[in-house]
Scaffold this motif. Structure first.
Motif, PDB file in Angstrom:
ATOM      1  N   ARG A 109       0.441  22.391 108.474  1.00  0.00           N
ATOM      2  CA  ARG A 109       0.955  21.639 109.630  1.00  0.00           C
ATOM      3  C   ARG A 109       2.194  22.267 110.256  1.00  0.00           C
ATOM      4  O   ARG A 109       2.539  21.931 111.383  1.00  0.00           O
ATOM      5  N   ASP A 110       2.885  23.159 109.561  1.00  0.00           N
ATOM      6  CA  ASP A 110       4.064  23.819 110.105  1.00  0.00           C
ATOM      7  C   ASP A 110       3.714  24.999 111.014  1.00  0.00           C
ATOM      8  O   ASP A 110       4.558  25.466 111.768  1.00  0.00           O
ATOM      9  N   ILE A 111       2.496  25.476 110.922  1.00  0.00           N
ATOM     10  CA  ILE A 111       2.081  26.643 111.700  1.00  0.00           C
ATOM     11  C   ILE A 111       1.789  26.206 113.137  1.00  0.00           C
ATOM     12  O   ILE A 111       0.958  25.338 113.377  1.00  0.00           O
ATOM     13  N   THR A 112       2.477  26.840 114.077  1.00  0.00           N
ATOM     14  CA  THR A 112       2.295  26.528 115.497  1.00  0.00           C
ATOM     15  C   THR A 112       1.014  27.187 116.021  1.00  0.00           C
ATOM     16  O   THR A 112       0.452  28.081 115.378  1.00  0.00           O
ATOM     17  N   LEU A 113       0.600  26.773 117.194  1.00  0.00           N
ATOM     18  CA  LEU A 113      -0.575  27.378 117.818  1.00  0.00           C
ATOM     19  C   LEU A 113      -0.341  28.876 118.058  1.00  0.00           C
ATOM     20  O   LEU A 113      -1.225  29.697 117.813  1.00  0.00           O
ATOM     21  N   LYS A 166       7.117  31.667 106.168  1.00  0.00           N
ATOM     22  CA  LYS A 166       6.109  31.059 105.289  1.00  0.00           C
ATOM     23  C   LYS A 166       5.590  32.058 104.259  1.00  0.00           C
ATOM     24  O   LYS A 166       4.756  31.721 103.436  1.00  0.00           O
ATOM     25  N   GLN A 167       6.078  33.288 104.333  1.00  0.00           N
ATOM     26  CA  GLN A 167       5.704  34.384 103.435  1.00  0.00           C
ATOM     27  C   GLN A 167       4.209  34.695 103.488  1.00  0.00           C
ATOM     28  O   GLN A 167       3.594  35.057 102.502  1.00  0.00           O
ATOM     29  N   ILE A 168       3.651  34.546 104.680  1.00  0.00           N
ATOM     30  CA  ILE A 168       2.265  34.930 104.914  1.00  0.00           C
ATOM     31  C   ILE A 168       2.221  36.404 105.288  1.00  0.00           C
ATOM     32  O   ILE A 168       1.387  37.155 104.801  1.00  0.00           O
ATOM     33  N   LEU A 169       3.158  36.810 106.150  1.00  0.00           N
ATOM     34  CA  LEU A 169       3.331  38.212 106.515  1.00  0.00           C
ATOM     35  C   LEU A 169       4.548  38.758 105.788  1.00  0.00           C
ATOM     36  O   LEU A 169       5.568  38.074 105.684  1.00  0.00           O
ATOM     37  N   ARG A 193      -3.209  29.203  97.751  1.00  0.00           N
ATOM     38  CA  ARG A 193      -2.881  28.443  98.960  1.00  0.00           C
ATOM     39  C   ARG A 193      -1.629  28.951  99.606  1.00  0.00           C
ATOM     40  O   ARG A 193      -0.663  29.257  98.955  1.00  0.00           O
ATOM     41  N   ALA A 194      -1.611  29.045 100.944  1.00  0.00           N
ATOM     42  CA  ALA A 194      -0.430  29.482 101.692  1.00  0.00           C
ATOM     43  C   ALA A 194       0.539  28.344 101.815  1.00  0.00           C
ATOM     44  O   ALA A 194       0.185  27.199 101.765  1.00  0.00           O
TER      45      ALA A 194
END
Length: 92
Positions: free
Chosen positions: A15-19, A66-69, A91-92
């Motif tokens: 839910r924190d990830i923007t469009l 978010k430590q995804i990248l 899970r991310a």
């Protein structure tokens, strides 16, 4: 590719990830790897996605927070990124 699919699903339900961040992630996830950095020009991303560069920058910063990248080194004007290998299969 299964790991990319799992990561994509996890990112899309956060839910924190923007469009904008989701659009940037979707574009980059086809180019980036877990094990080696890939150079990315923000201007290329902005052009490819039809986005303003500040929005691309903000999206990348969110994905980094978010430590995804993971940001690696700079290669000329490009920054090298890779997908976080710790998120591979989790899970991310």
């Amino acid at each position: 590719m299964q790991h990319h699919d799992f990561l994509s699903r996890a990112v899309s339900t956060d839910r924190d990830i923007t469009l904008e961040a989701l659009r940037v992630f979707t574009y980059l996830s086809r180019r980036l790897h877990f094990d080696r950095p890939v150079p990315v020009l923000q201007s290329e991303l902005a052009d490819a996605l039809g986005m303003q560069r500040p929005n691309v920058n903000r999206a990348i910063k969110l994905l980094e927070t978010k430590q995804i990248l993971l940001r690696d080194s700079k290669l000329g004007r490009a920054i090298t990124f890779r997908l976080n290998p710790e998120l591979e299969g989790s899970r991310a």
